[in-house]
Design an enzyme around this catalytic site. Structure first.
Site, PDB file in Angstrom:
ATOM      1  CG  HIS A  71      -0.327   0.182   2.283  1.00 36.15           C
ATOM      2  ND1 HIS A  71       0.389  -1.090   3.164  1.00 36.15           N
ATOM      3  CD2 HIS A  71      -0.126   0.882   3.829  1.00 36.15           C
ATOM      4  CE1 HIS A  71       0.983  -0.521   4.250  1.00 36.15           C
ATOM      5  NE2 HIS A  71       0.039   0.684   4.049  1.00 36.15           N
ATOM      6  CG  HIS A  73      -0.129   4.014   4.914  1.00 35.97           C
ATOM      7  ND1 HIS A  73      -1.249   3.454   5.220  1.00 35.97           N
ATOM      8  CD2 HIS A  73      -0.889   4.799   4.555  1.00 35.97           C
ATOM      9  CE1 HIS A  73      -2.005   4.448   6.004  1.00 35.97           C
ATOM     10  NE2 HIS A  73      -2.497   5.237   5.179  1.00 35.97           N
ATOM     11  CG  ASP A  75       5.258   2.307   7.454  1.00 36.39           C
ATOM     12  OD1 ASP A  75       4.043   2.646   6.084  1.00 36.39           O
ATOM     13  OD2 ASP A  75       4.859   1.993   8.234  1.00 36.39           O
ATOM     14  CG  HIS A  76       4.342  -0.690   4.317  1.00 37.80           C
ATOM     15  ND1 HIS A  76       4.427  -1.846   4.754  1.00 37.80           N
ATOM     16  CD2 HIS A  76       3.576   0.082   5.634  1.00 37.80           C
ATOM     17  CE1 HIS A  76       3.344  -1.973   5.141  1.00 37.80           C
ATOM     18  NE2 HIS A  76       3.561  -0.210   6.452  1.00 37.80           N
ATOM     19  CG  HIS A 151      -4.118  -0.603   6.358  1.00 39.06           C
ATOM     20  ND1 HIS A 151      -4.235  -0.150   8.015  1.00 39.06           N
ATOM     21  CD2 HIS A 151      -2.822   0.337   6.227  1.00 39.06           C
ATOM     22  CE1 HIS A 151      -2.955   0.248   8.318  1.00 39.06           C
ATOM     23  NE2 HIS A 151      -2.320   1.383   6.971  1.00 39.06           N
ATOM     24  CG  ASP A 221       0.640  -1.901   7.284  1.00 38.79           C
ATOM     25  OD1 ASP A 221       1.237  -2.348   7.731  1.00 38.79           O
ATOM     26  OD2 ASP A 221       0.593  -0.673   7.312  1.00 38.79           O
ATOM     27  CG  HIS A 279       3.411  -2.814  10.402  1.00 37.39           C
ATOM     28  ND1 HIS A 279       2.767  -1.964  11.459  1.00 37.39           N
ATOM     29  CD2 HIS A 279       3.483  -2.431   9.404  1.00 37.39           C
ATOM     30  CE1 HIS A 279       2.658  -0.945  10.573  1.00 37.39           C
ATOM     31  NE2 HIS A 279       3.664  -0.731   9.751  1.00 37.39           N
TER      32      HIS A 279
END
Length: 312
Positions: A71, A73, A75-76, A151, A221, A279
């Site tokens: 996805h 976001h 941090d990914h 998510h 997530d 995570h």
């Protein structure tokens, strides 16, 4: 002379590059991992600092041809443009395939254009929009499917499944019947062999069954969601996010994340063989309580940590 047939015990490797939530720190990294399966090196998510971790753990950049982004976001996937640029500087020639949510192509190409950069290799984007599980990659050895997750933004996990391989030669039997090498591939593919005398030697006498196909499910997530259970049923290894401990359960609905116990419950319902937790929220001083809480529901629990390698 007795020749013993045996199988290699290591079929699949998972290298954790980063497994902590939100921001990178000097002691932890955001999500990224490398799955080594059937001679493929699949990069799963690409948080900030991923290429540094790849170098640190001596993973060959040239072997990464497929990158799966869960996805959008930061941090990914904030490490993706840097890795793509580094591939360019290293004069990469192999095609690179990126699988991720719709919008990822626009984001990456905008960054390349704004910096006056280009790739000397073919860069293919496979943008995902479906809310149903779908096949996104397949070759003769592996198939990869999406796992729709719950998510705050459109998110997919990924299910990696080996295909059934060839049978193993029974060397003793091959020698006994004086089978020539030219027939070995036929035997491995399940065929019988007819001797010069006309006698048919069945495949069961000449070979051993193929190794059981391995499978790996990456689920991060996501909020606790039992709808994924049928997709990941009976997998060998499940990586499921466990951002919180039970004491912070009140944050799961708002953030659309899960607890260690909830990850364990999914593992139990899906009858998986091994559960890897990751995570983690960086609010916690130790990750050991995640395992303790999860094992109250599901016993075969492993803790991901930056730099940790798992072999199955």
């Amino acid at each position: 002379m007795l020749i013993i047939h045996y199988q290699l015990s290591i079929e699949m490797k998972l290298q954790i590059l980063g497994c902590y939530a939100a921001t990178p720190r000097t002691i932890t990294n955001p999500t990224s991992q490398v799955l080594d399966i059937k001679n493929h090196l699949f990069l799963i998510d690409c948080g900030e600092g991923t290429q540094v971790q790849l170098r640190k753990h001596k993973i060959k950049f040239s072997r990464i041809n497929h990158i799966f982004i869960s996805h959008l976001h930061g941090d990914h996937f904030y490490g993706l443009i840097g890795l793509i640029s580094t591939f360019m500087l290293l004069n990469r020639e192999n095609d690179l395939h990126v699988y991720g949510p719709k919008g990822i192509k626009e984001i990456i190409l905008l960054q390349l254009r704004a910096s006056g950069s280009f790739t000397g290799y073919n860069l293919y984007f496979h943008e995902l929009e479906s809310k149903e599980s779908e096949v996104v990659f397949e070759d003769e050895t592996v198939i990869v499917k999406t796992i729709p997750l719950n998510h705050r933004v459109y998110t997919n996990g990924f299910l990696f499944q080996e295909k059934l391989g060839k049978r193993h030669l029974n060397i003793e039997a091959v020698a006994k019947y004086k089978i020539e090498k030219v027939y070995f591939d036929k035997i491995k593919s399940g065929g019988n062999v007819t001797l010069d005398s006309g006698e048919v030697i069945t495949n069961e006498l000449l070979s051993f069954p193929p190794d059981a196909p391995m499978s790996y499910a990456f689920c991060s997530d996501t909020l606790y969601d039992e709808s994924i259970v049928p997709i990941i049923k009976d997998v060998d290894v499940l990586y499921h996010e466990s951002t919180f401990l039970d004491s912070e359960m009140q944050y799961t609905e708002k953030t659309k994340h899960a607890t260690a116990k909830e990850a364990a419950q999914i593992a139990k319902l899906a009858n998986v063989k091994n559960l890897i937790l990751g995570h983690y929220s960086t609010r916690y001083g130790s990750i050991e309580p995640f395992k303790t809480e999860a094992q109250t529901i599901f016993y075969n629990v492993l803790l991901a940590d930056d730099g940790k390698e798992f072999e199955f």
